[in-house]
Design an enzyme around this catalytic site. Structure first.
Site, PDB file in Angstrom:
ATOM      1  N   CYS A  29       0.828  -1.204   0.000  1.00 22.13           N
ATOM      2  CA  CYS A  29       0.000   0.000   0.000  1.00 22.13           C
ATOM      3  C   CYS A  29       0.868   1.262   0.000  1.00 22.13           C
ATOM      4  O   CYS A  29       1.520   1.559  -0.992  1.00 22.13           O
ATOM      5  CB  CYS A  29      -1.012  -0.031   1.142  1.00 22.13           C
ATOM      6  SG  CYS A  29      -2.329   1.200   0.940  1.00 22.13           S
ATOM      7  N   HIS A  46      -3.910  -4.787   0.011  1.00 19.12           N
ATOM      8  CA  HIS A  46      -3.427  -5.301   1.298  1.00 19.12           C
ATOM      9  C   HIS A  46      -3.516  -6.823   1.315  1.00 19.12           C
ATOM     10  O   HIS A  46      -4.589  -7.369   1.568  1.00 19.12           O
ATOM     11  CB  HIS A  46      -4.271  -4.731   2.441  1.00 19.12           C
ATOM     12  CG  HIS A  46      -4.029  -3.293   2.697  1.00 19.12           C
ATOM     13  ND1 HIS A  46      -3.035  -2.849   3.538  1.00 19.12           N
ATOM     14  CD2 HIS A  46      -4.636  -2.186   2.213  1.00 19.12           C
ATOM     15  CE1 HIS A  46      -3.045  -1.533   3.569  1.00 19.12           C
ATOM     16  NE2 HIS A  46      -4.002  -1.104   2.769  1.00 19.12           N
ATOM     17  N   GLU A 106      -2.483  -8.745   3.564  1.00 18.08           N
ATOM     18  CA  GLU A 106      -2.786  -9.167   4.938  1.00 18.08           C
ATOM     19  C   GLU A 106      -4.268  -9.049   5.265  1.00 18.08           C
ATOM     20  O   GLU A 106      -4.723  -9.580   6.278  1.00 18.08           O
ATOM     21  CB  GLU A 106      -1.940  -8.361   5.938  1.00 18.08           C
ATOM     22  CG  GLU A 106      -2.392  -6.943   6.191  1.00 18.08           C
ATOM     23  CD  GLU A 106      -2.032  -5.933   5.112  1.00 18.08           C
ATOM     24  OE1 GLU A 106      -2.310  -4.736   5.321  1.00 18.08           O
ATOM     25  OE2 GLU A 106      -1.487  -6.316   4.050  1.00 18.08           O
TER      26      GLU A 106
END
EC number: 4.3.2.10
Length: 196
Positions: free
Chosen positions: A77, A178, A180
């Site tokens: 990001c 993202h 994650e």
């Protein structure tokens, strides 16, 4: 394998750490230059504002350290945006790993919302990060600035217009989305990075 996550004044470090733990990886979260240089893999996450963050990186010397790392480095990001030449967010010069500028999304129609927030597909993948991917993989984005499609584009997404969902050059890999927060798809991206 020693994995280091760059600790600096940008959020989302804990989310990345938790995602790595789910993959069985105990990462070191650090700003220590020796630890970062000696790590097998380095992750450069980020949520925040480009100008403020670049000022912090310069003040701590992490700017020079990051762009001179030789092991695989993964920007996420804001981390990806900071790896570019310049950002319109704060009109700041960045690390210039990727010779491309970060632009502000400008809505073209009433339904175009900024920030781009939510799930979107990625396509035209061209990196080991995306081994085994199809054109129907969904990942999670939250951003108001984007990197145009360029020579370093490793995956594309279309929101308002096509943009780089991922970049790759030499040992530097980066995603605008993202991983994650992107469920099993994101875990595969992280695993592919760890397997480089």
């Amino acid at each position: 394998m020693k994995v280091a996550v760059v600790k600096y004044n940008a959020g989302n470090i804990r989310s990345v750490d938790y995602a790595l733990k789910r993959l069985g990886v105990e990462a070191v979260i650090t700003a220590d230059k020796e630890i970062l240089q000696s790590a097998d893999k380095v992750i450069f996450p980020g949520v925040g504002e480009a100008g403020t963050t670049m000022n912090h990186l310069k003040a701590t010397g992490l700017d020079e350290l990051i762009k001179n790392l030789r092991q695989p480095v993964f920007g996420i990001c804001l981390g990806m945006q900071l790896m570019c030449r310049h950002s319109e967010e704060g009109e700041v010069d960045c690390l210039n790993i990727f010779d491309v500028d970060v632009k502000r999304f400008v809505p073209q129609k009433h339904e175009d919302k900024v920030p781009h927030m939510g799930w979107n597909t990625i396509g035209k993948t061209n990196s080991k990060l995306f081994e085994g991917f199809t054109e129907e993989e969904f990942v999670y984005f939250v951003h108001s600035f984007y990197v145009p499609v360029c020579d370093f584009t490793a995956a594309e997404t279309d929101y308002i217009h096509p943009f780089s969902a991922a970049l790759h050059k030499d040992n530097f890999y980066a995603t605008q989305f993202h991983p994650e927060k992107s469920g099993k798809t994101g875990e595969r991206v992280l695993r592919n990075f760890l397997d480089l």
